[in-house]
Write a protein that holds these residues in place. Structure first.
Motif, short mmCIF file in Angstrom:
data_model
loop_
_atom_site.label_atom_id
_atom_site.label_comp_id
_atom_site.label_asym_id
_atom_site.label_seq_id
_atom_site.Cartn_x
_atom_site.Cartn_y
_atom_site.Cartn_z
N ALA A 82 -13.47 6.45 43.65
CA ALA A 82 -14.53 5.69 42.99
C ALA A 82 -14.55 4.23 43.40
O ALA A 82 -15.29 3.43 42.81
CB ALA A 82 -14.38 5.79 41.47
N SER A 83 -13.77 3.84 44.40
CA SER A 83 -13.76 2.44 44.83
C SER A 83 -15.18 2.02 45.23
O SER A 83 -15.88 2.75 45.93
CB SER A 83 -12.81 2.26 46.02
N THR A 113 -8.10 -9.47 46.68
CA THR A 113 -7.25 -9.42 45.48
C THR A 113 -5.85 -9.83 45.92
O THR A 113 -4.94 -9.01 46.03
CB THR A 113 -7.26 -8.00 44.87
N ASN A 114 -5.70 -11.12 46.18
CA ASN A 114 -4.52 -11.58 46.91
C ASN A 114 -3.42 -12.15 46.03
O ASN A 114 -2.48 -12.76 46.54
CB ASN A 114 -4.93 -12.62 47.97
N ALA A 144 -5.09 -0.76 54.78
CA ALA A 144 -6.56 -0.73 54.81
C ALA A 144 -7.18 -1.83 53.97
O ALA A 144 -8.17 -2.44 54.36
CB ALA A 144 -7.05 0.64 54.33
N SER A 145 -6.59 -2.09 52.79
CA SER A 145 -7.21 -3.04 51.86
C SER A 145 -6.78 -4.48 52.10
O SER A 145 -7.48 -5.42 51.69
CB SER A 145 -6.88 -2.64 50.42
N GLY A 146 -5.62 -4.65 52.70
CA GLY A 146 -5.06 -5.99 52.83
C GLY A 146 -4.44 -6.50 51.55
O GLY A 146 -4.02 -7.66 51.47
N VAL A 147 -4.37 -5.65 50.52
CA VAL A 147 -3.85 -6.04 49.22
C VAL A 147 -2.47 -5.44 49.02
O VAL A 147 -2.29 -4.22 49.13
CB VAL A 147 -4.78 -5.57 48.08
N GLU A 170 0.68 4.57 49.62
CA GLU A 170 0.44 4.56 51.06
C GLU A 170 0.95 3.29 51.72
O GLU A 170 0.52 2.97 52.83
CB GLU A 170 -1.05 4.74 51.36
N ASP A 171 1.84 2.59 51.04
CA ASP A 171 2.44 1.43 51.68
C ASP A 171 3.34 1.93 52.81
O ASP A 171 3.86 3.04 52.77
CB ASP A 171 3.25 0.62 50.67
N TRP A 172 3.53 1.05 53.83
CA TRP A 172 4.29 1.48 54.99
C TRP A 172 4.93 0.25 55.63
O TRP A 172 4.21 -0.61 56.12
CB TRP A 172 3.35 2.19 55.96
#
Length: 311
Positions: A82-83, A113-114, A144-147, A170-172
């Motif tokens: 739903a993003s 959203t930093n 993907a989001s940079g957040v 999904e952090d890596w």
């Protein structure tokens, strides 16, 4: 049937089938859903990043949702990505989705959203917009989001908002994050279901760190299902042996950009969809890519035969 803090197994991220001319292919949608169910998935996630959701017009997204829910017919939970750029878009989509029988919403924080204060404020707004009856999965995908959401931030969200029940991790690299989130669980910080993405590339290690399963779109869902089953049964070596046989294809599908074209081509070859088309602008497989897949899929068959003989 909704997601909850103990949700486990494999929530496959569904592709969105298109015809060769780029039109939405609802007939292939039926075939694809049947394919996933026949291979034993625990749930299905639609309108995710891999599902090319931003390339769907609003009426197409709703038509796809209706087709999916009609085909699933309540057999497994269906989580809806739903993003969106605004809370009202999110609210309207999930109003329809929940009426159709959705298991909840998956939302990623938007670019910009930093700070953790901004992330906390954003998800407070999401929860208010969707209402308390919509279970929420937080998608943590900083590539993907940079957040970047710290373990403390994630635990804080779980503590503050009862409807946040799941983390799509999904952090890596992210193994230490799984450990930290699990170690933070207390009477005041409730448990989150943790399902992992990134194509399943680190699935055995993620399961060992406390993940409950996978949420990714690998074109051989039966491998994900069996690896999770074996791990939950305590057969950790057997789980990793099976995973290792598929690892070259897991890795190939995980190529940024090009990997989606490979995944859809494998799904086409396996009879799940009629066309491997990604909607423009999107990747396509070159002749050399197709030759790579010929070899990788042939070698997978050989490895599985050898594993069967060894067993």
């Amino acid at each position: 049937m909704t997601i909850h803090r103990q949700s486990s197994g494999v929530f496959i991220i569904s592709a969105t089938p298109f015809r060769d001319d780029g039109a939405l292919d609802l007939e292939s949608t039926d075939r694809l859903i049947d394919f996933y169910l026949e291979h034993g998935v625990s749930g299905i996630t639609v309108l995710g990043m891999m599902g090319e959701a931003p390339k769907l017009a609003p009426d197409e997204a709703l038509a796809f949702l209706r087709r999916v829910f009609g085909r699933v017919a309540g057999r497994v939970p269906v989580l809806v990505g739903a993003s969106a750029g605004g809370f009202e878009i999110m609210r309207r989509l999930m109003h329809v989705a929940m009426d159709l029988g959705a298991a909840g919403a998956m939302v990623a924080p938007p670019p910009g959203t930093n700070t953790e204060a901004k992330a906390a404020s954003y998800f407070a707004g999401v929860c208010e917009a969707l209402g308390p009856d919509v279970p929420l999965c937080v998608q943590d995908f900083p590539q993907a989001s940079g957040v970047h959401l710290s373990p403390a931030c994630i635990s804080g969200l779980a503590r503050t908002h009862p409807q946040i029940v799941m983390l799509k991790h999904e952090d890596w690299p992210g193994l230490a994050k799984i450990t930290a989130v699990r170690q933070a669980e207390t009477a005041d910080t409730p448990r989150l279901s943790i399902l992992c993405g990134n194509g399943g590339l680190f699935l055995p290690q993620e399961l060992a760190r406390g993940a409950d399963g996978a949420m990714t779109g690998f074109a051989y869902p039966e491998m994900l299902v069996e690896v999770v089953r074996r791990h939950q049964a305590g057969e950790t070596d057997g789980a990793e042996d099976l995973f290792d046989a598929y690892l070259p294809l897991v890795r190939y599908e995980q190529q940024p950009g090009a990997g989606l074209a490979a995944r859809k081509e494998i799904l086409r070859r396996r009879g799940a969809i009629a066309s491997a088309r990604c909607r423009a602008p999107g990747p396509t497989c070159s002749a050399l890519d197709l030759a790579d897949l010929d070899r990788l899929m042939t070698r997978l068959d050989q490895r599985l035969t050898a594993l069967g003989r060894a067993a």
